[in-house]
Design a protein around this motif. Structure first.
Motif, PDB file in Angstrom:
ATOM      1  N   ALA A  55       0.835  -1.207   0.000  1.00 52.88           N
ATOM      2  CA  ALA A  55       0.000   0.000   0.000  1.00 52.88           C
ATOM      3  C   ALA A  55       0.870   1.258   0.000  1.00 52.88           C
ATOM      4  CB  ALA A  55      -0.941  -0.001   1.205  1.00 52.88           C
ATOM      5  N   ALA A  56       1.978   1.232   0.745  1.00 54.04           N
ATOM      6  CA  ALA A  56       2.868   2.380   0.783  1.00 54.04           C
ATOM      7  C   ALA A  56       3.545   2.598  -0.567  1.00 54.04           C
ATOM      8  CB  ALA A  56       3.920   2.194   1.877  1.00 54.04           C
ATOM      9  N   VAL A  57       3.942   1.524  -1.227  1.00 52.25           N
ATOM     10  CA  VAL A  57       4.579   1.634  -2.542  1.00 52.25           C
ATOM     11  C   VAL A  57       3.587   2.202  -3.555  1.00 52.25           C
ATOM     12  CG1 VAL A  57       5.537   0.294  -4.462  1.00 52.25           C
ATOM     13  CG2 VAL A  57       6.298  -0.147  -2.126  1.00 52.25           C
ATOM     14  N   ILE A  58       2.360   1.705  -3.543  1.00 48.18           N
ATOM     15  CA  ILE A  58       1.331   2.196  -4.470  1.00 48.18           C
ATOM     16  C   ILE A  58       1.037   3.668  -4.188  1.00 48.18           C
ATOM     17  CG2 ILE A  58      -1.069   1.941  -5.247  1.00 48.18           C
ATOM     18  CD1 ILE A  58       0.845  -0.349  -6.076  1.00 48.18           C
ATOM     19  N   ALA A  59       0.943   4.022  -2.914  1.00 50.96           N
ATOM     20  CA  ALA A  59       0.676   5.422  -2.552  1.00 50.96           C
ATOM     21  C   ALA A  59       1.809   6.327  -3.027  1.00 50.96           C
ATOM     22  CB  ALA A  59       0.497   5.548  -1.036  1.00 50.96           C
ATOM     23  N   ARG A  60       3.042   5.868  -2.869  1.00 51.47           N
ATOM     24  CA  ARG A  60       4.193   6.670  -3.313  1.00 51.47           C
ATOM     25  C   ARG A  60       4.199   6.819  -4.829  1.00 51.47           C
ATOM     26  NH1 ARG A  60       7.006  10.799  -3.384  1.00 51.47           N
ATOM     27  NH2 ARG A  60       9.145  10.547  -4.010  1.00 51.47           N
ATOM     28  N   LEU A  61       3.878   5.743  -5.537  1.00 49.61           N
ATOM     29  CA  LEU A  61       3.817   5.804  -6.994  1.00 49.61           C
ATOM     30  C   LEU A  61       2.734   6.780  -7.446  1.00 49.61           C
ATOM     31  CD1 LEU A  61       4.799   4.678  -9.723  1.00 49.61           C
ATOM     32  CD2 LEU A  61       3.103   2.868  -9.463  1.00 49.61           C
ATOM     33  N   VAL A 103       0.483   9.103 -20.867  1.00 44.31           N
ATOM     34  CA  VAL A 103       0.198   7.887 -20.116  1.00 44.31           C
ATOM     35  C   VAL A 103      -0.589   8.258 -18.872  1.00 44.31           C
ATOM     36  CG1 VAL A 103       2.233   6.643 -20.950  1.00 44.31           C
ATOM     37  CG2 VAL A 103       2.392   7.961 -18.830  1.00 44.31           C
ATOM     38  N   ASN A 104      -1.303   7.294 -18.335  1.00 44.17           N
ATOM     39  CA  ASN A 104      -1.983   7.500 -17.060  1.00 44.17           C
ATOM     40  C   ASN A 104      -1.349   6.575 -16.027  1.00 44.17           C
ATOM     41  OD1 ASN A 104      -3.211   4.931 -17.391  1.00 44.17           O
ATOM     42  ND2 ASN A 104      -4.907   5.854 -18.512  1.00 44.17           N
ATOM     43  N   LEU A 105      -1.804   6.660 -14.790  1.00 43.78           N
ATOM     44  CA  LEU A 105      -1.224   5.854 -13.727  1.00 43.78           C
ATOM     45  C   LEU A 105      -1.364   4.365 -14.018  1.00 43.78           C
ATOM     46  CD1 LEU A 105       0.151   5.698 -10.966  1.00 43.78           C
ATOM     47  CD2 LEU A 105      -2.115   5.819  -9.916  1.00 43.78           C
ATOM     48  N   ASP A 106      -2.481   3.969 -14.601  1.00 43.09           N
ATOM     49  CA  ASP A 106      -2.688   2.565 -14.934  1.00 43.09           C
ATOM     50  C   ASP A 106      -1.642   2.080 -15.943  1.00 43.09           C
ATOM     51  OD1 ASP A 106      -4.370   0.372 -14.192  1.00 43.09           O
ATOM     52  OD2 ASP A 106      -5.136   0.378 -16.249  1.00 43.09           O
ATOM     53  N   ASP A 107      -1.283   2.914 -16.913  1.00 41.65           N
ATOM     54  CA  ASP A 107      -0.241   2.549 -17.878  1.00 41.65           C
ATOM     55  C   ASP A 107       1.095   2.312 -17.170  1.00 41.65           C
ATOM     56  OD1 ASP A 107      -1.965   2.854 -20.113  1.00 41.65           O
ATOM     57  OD2 ASP A 107      -1.475   4.999 -20.259  1.00 41.65           O
ATOM     58  N   VAL A 108       1.416   3.179 -16.221  1.00 38.66           N
ATOM     59  CA  VAL A 108       2.661   3.041 -15.467  1.00 38.66           C
ATOM     60  C   VAL A 108       2.642   1.744 -14.668  1.00 38.66           C
ATOM     61  CG1 VAL A 108       4.117   4.058 -13.661  1.00 38.66           C
ATOM     62  CG2 VAL A 108       3.032   5.537 -15.362  1.00 38.66           C
ATOM     63  N   MET A 109       1.523   1.480 -14.002  1.00 38.04           N
ATOM     64  CA  MET A 109       1.413   0.259 -13.201  1.00 38.04           C
ATOM     65  C   MET A 109       1.461  -0.990 -14.082  1.00 38.04           C
ATOM     66  SD  MET A 109      -1.218   1.554 -10.269  1.00 38.04           S
ATOM     67  CE  MET A 109      -0.977   0.149  -9.187  1.00 38.04           C
ATOM     68  N   THR A 118       5.005  -8.790 -11.238  1.00 38.48           N
ATOM     69  CA  THR A 118       4.330  -8.642  -9.955  1.00 38.48           C
ATOM     70  C   THR A 118       3.023  -7.916 -10.176  1.00 38.48           C
ATOM     71  OG1 THR A 118       6.432  -8.459  -8.804  1.00 38.48           O
ATOM     72  CG2 THR A 118       4.516  -7.615  -7.648  1.00 38.48           C
ATOM     73  N   ARG A 119       1.940  -8.443  -9.643  1.00 43.12           N
ATOM     74  CA  ARG A 119       0.650  -7.779  -9.771  1.00 43.12           C
ATOM     75  C   ARG A 119       0.535  -6.703  -8.708  1.00 43.12           C
ATOM     76  NH1 ARG A 119      -3.817  -6.133  -8.721  1.00 43.12           N
ATOM     77  NH2 ARG A 119      -5.773  -6.238  -9.728  1.00 43.12           N
ATOM     78  N   LEU A 120       0.219  -5.489  -9.144  1.00 46.52           N
ATOM     79  CA  LEU A 120       0.026  -4.378  -8.225  1.00 46.52           C
ATOM     80  C   LEU A 120      -1.462  -4.082  -8.112  1.00 46.52           C
ATOM     81  CD1 LEU A 120       2.785  -1.950  -9.550  1.00 46.52           C
ATOM     82  CD2 LEU A 120       2.915  -3.471  -7.582  1.00 46.52           C
ATOM     83  N   PRO A 121      -1.990  -4.031  -6.901  1.00 48.34           N
ATOM     84  CA  PRO A 121      -3.392  -3.651  -6.764  1.00 48.34           C
ATOM     85  C   PRO A 121      -3.553  -2.183  -7.124  1.00 48.34           C
ATOM     86  CG  PRO A 121      -2.381  -3.784  -4.611  1.00 48.34           C
ATOM     87  CD  PRO A 121      -1.354  -4.261  -5.615  1.00 48.34           C
ATOM     88  N   ARG A 122      -4.624  -1.865  -7.775  1.00 48.00           N
ATOM     89  CA  ARG A 122      -4.897  -0.475  -8.115  1.00 48.00           C
ATOM     90  C   ARG A 122      -5.355   0.257  -6.854  1.00 48.00           C
ATOM     91  NH1 ARG A 122      -2.193  -2.520 -11.574  1.00 48.00           N
ATOM     92  NH2 ARG A 122      -2.519  -2.207 -13.773  1.00 48.00           N
ATOM     93  N   PRO A 123      -5.142   1.570  -6.795  1.00 53.47           N
ATOM     94  CA  PRO A 123      -5.531   2.316  -5.592  1.00 53.47           C
ATOM     95  C   PRO A 123      -6.973   2.057  -5.157  1.00 53.47           C
ATOM     96  CG  PRO A 123      -4.193   3.698  -6.992  1.00 53.47           C
ATOM     97  CD  PRO A 123      -4.455   2.417  -7.763  1.00 53.47           C
ATOM     98  N   ALA A 124      -7.885   1.890  -6.084  1.00 56.96           N
ATOM     99  CA  ALA A 124      -9.289   1.637  -5.728  1.00 56.96           C
ATOM    100  C   ALA A 124      -9.450   0.290  -5.032  1.00 56.96           C
ATOM    101  CB  ALA A 124     -10.167   1.689  -6.970  1.00 56.96           C
ATOM    102  N   GLU A 125      -8.577  -0.673  -5.332  1.00 58.68           N
ATOM    103  CA  GLU A 125      -8.653  -1.995  -4.707  1.00 58.68           C
ATOM    104  C   GLU A 125      -8.153  -1.971  -3.268  1.00 58.68           C
ATOM    105  OE1 GLU A 125      -7.293  -5.397  -7.221  1.00 58.68           O
ATOM    106  OE2 GLU A 125      -6.745  -3.762  -8.582  1.00 58.68           O
TER     107      GLU A 125
END
Length: 134
Positions: A55-61, A103-109, A118-125
């Motif tokens: 969650a911290a990595v996703i938040a930082r991204l 690009v949007n955040l989803d493209d980066v992820m 590695t599967r990254l959960p999207r912020p909404a998840e």
């Protein structure tokens, strides 16, 4: 031990607060997520769970993306470079698979998932807007 944590913390802090500066200090992945104890003899910080770390990595991204894009939700290679986010600027062609120039955040992820497997959960998840865990 505290000194090495302090060195990594200062290096990581400098990389994130002054992205235009050319700092070349090795930083162990994840070191920026923990702070050393503030007082001598204080107990070490509680270890993060995998979910908290993710969650911290996703938040930082997301925070880095929003800062580079000016909160618009889309990012150009030029904006990435001018904001000091060299990683995104350097890999922009690979991130922008549709050659749209943005690009949007989803493209980066998606790019991170493709290259790291590695599967990254999207912020909404994760729930509401994720917060950086200290």
């Amino acid at each position: 031990m505290v000194r090495s944590h302090l060195v990594y913390f200062v290096a990581a802090l400098g990389m994130f607060l002054a992205p235009a500066a050319c700092i070349s200090v090795p930083v162990v992945a994840g070191e920026f997520l923990q702070l050393p104890p503030s007082l001598p003899g204080a107990p070490p910080p509680k270890p993060k769970t995998p979910a908290e770390t993710q969650a911290a990595v996703i938040a930082r991204l997301q925070q880095r993306f929003d800062m580079a894009s000016g909160g618009r939700g889309v990012l150009t290679q030029r904006e990435a470079r001018e904001s000091g986010w060299g990683w995104a600027a350097d890999h922009f062609g690979e991130i922008d698979r549709q050659n749209r120039g943005i690009v949007n955040l989803d493209d980066v992820m998606n790019y991170i998932e493709r290259t790291s497997q590695t599967r990254l959960p999207r912020p909404a998840e994760i729930g509401s807007a994720p917060q950086i865990i200290h």
